[in-house]
Design a protein around this motif. Sequence first.
Motif, PDB file in Angstrom:
ATOM      1  N   CYS A   1       0.899  -1.018  -0.079  1.00 58.85           N
ATOM      2  CA  CYS A   1      -0.147   0.119   0.085  1.00 58.85           C
ATOM      3  C   CYS A   1       0.886   1.303  -0.115  1.00 58.85           C
ATOM      4  O   CYS A   1       1.860   1.173   0.481  1.00 58.85           O
ATOM      5  CB  CYS A   1      -1.004   0.081   1.113  1.00 58.85           C
ATOM      6  N   PRO A   2       0.212   2.261  -0.736  1.00 56.91           N
ATOM      7  CA  PRO A   2       1.228   3.552  -0.998  1.00 56.91           C
ATOM      8  C   PRO A   2       1.218   4.403   0.532  1.00 56.91           C
ATOM      9  O   PRO A   2       0.146   4.213   0.849  1.00 56.91           O
ATOM     10  CB  PRO A   2       0.787   4.254  -1.879  1.00 56.91           C
ATOM     11  N   LEU A   3       2.412   5.016   0.812  1.00 55.05           N
ATOM     12  CA  LEU A   3       2.381   5.912   1.722  1.00 55.05           C
ATOM     13  C   LEU A   3       2.385   7.098   1.213  1.00 55.05           C
ATOM     14  O   LEU A   3       2.142   8.341   1.896  1.00 55.05           O
ATOM     15  CB  LEU A   3       3.738   5.685   2.558  1.00 55.05           C
ATOM     16  N   GLY A   4       2.855   7.349  -0.087  1.00 50.39           N
ATOM     17  CA  GLY A   4       2.619   8.523  -0.800  1.00 50.39           C
ATOM     18  C   GLY A   4       2.911   8.329  -2.303  1.00 50.39           C
ATOM     19  O   GLY A   4       3.309   7.329  -2.799  1.00 50.39           O
ATOM     20  N   TRP A   5       2.061   9.018  -3.089  1.00 56.89           N
ATOM     21  CA  TRP A   5       1.877   8.945  -4.333  1.00 56.89           C
ATOM     22  C   TRP A   5       1.936  10.151  -5.118  1.00 56.89           C
ATOM     23  O   TRP A   5       0.873  11.143  -4.929  1.00 56.89           O
ATOM     24  CB  TRP A   5       0.323   8.250  -4.359  1.00 56.89           C
ATOM     25  N   GLU A   6       3.069  10.309  -5.878  1.00 57.07           N
ATOM     26  CA  GLU A   6       3.297  11.501  -6.593  1.00 57.07           C
ATOM     27  C   GLU A   6       3.284  10.947  -8.114  1.00 57.07           C
ATOM     28  O   GLU A   6       3.496   9.920  -8.328  1.00 57.07           O
ATOM     29  CB  GLU A   6       4.492  12.176  -6.309  1.00 57.07           C
ATOM     30  N   LYS A   7       3.257  11.871  -8.852  1.00 60.40           N
ATOM     31  CA  LYS A   7       3.289  11.632 -10.505  1.00 60.40           C
ATOM     32  C   LYS A   7       4.408  10.663 -10.871  1.00 60.40           C
ATOM     33  O   LYS A   7       4.274   9.747 -11.562  1.00 60.40           O
ATOM     34  CB  LYS A   7       3.505  12.940 -11.134  1.00 60.40           C
ATOM     35  N   ASP A   8       5.646  10.958 -10.437  1.00 64.18           N
ATOM     36  CA  ASP A   8       6.847  10.148 -10.880  1.00 64.18           C
ATOM     37  C   ASP A   8       7.325   9.418  -9.800  1.00 64.18           C
ATOM     38  O   ASP A   8       8.301   8.429 -10.001  1.00 64.18           O
ATOM     39  CB  ASP A   8       7.909  11.340 -11.149  1.00 64.18           C
TER      40      ASP A   8
END
Length: 119
Positions: free
Chosen positions: A15-22
């Motif tokens: 599971c993501p803790l942070g989700w940015e474009k790149d």
Amino acid sequence: MRAVHCPGGSGGILCPLGWEKDHHLLLEDMIQALDLGCLLVADGGLGTINSTVLTVEYLRHRAIPVRGILFNRWKPGDRMQEDNRIMVEELTGLPVLACVKEGERELEGPLDRLLEAYT
């Protein structure tokens, strides 16, 4: 090497803790960056054998040490859950360190077993 209990509510190792474009920061990334091990929290009910064994195998493949397993939403005396505990220990080779009863907010059980997992 230090060990850490993975943050509650994370939803699992991927599971993501942070989700940015790149860049996507997953729980796995944080554990590896900090050179940590983990204590796996698994649901005591239906489906836990499959999901727990797969998660342990995934962590081992990534060289992330698993210190042990906690079962959550535990119903003492429930035959299926008791069988789940036995099978998970057998299939993973890891100890179930404690079982948290359904609705409980605090961990009961032998603290010495939990402390041994971190030494």
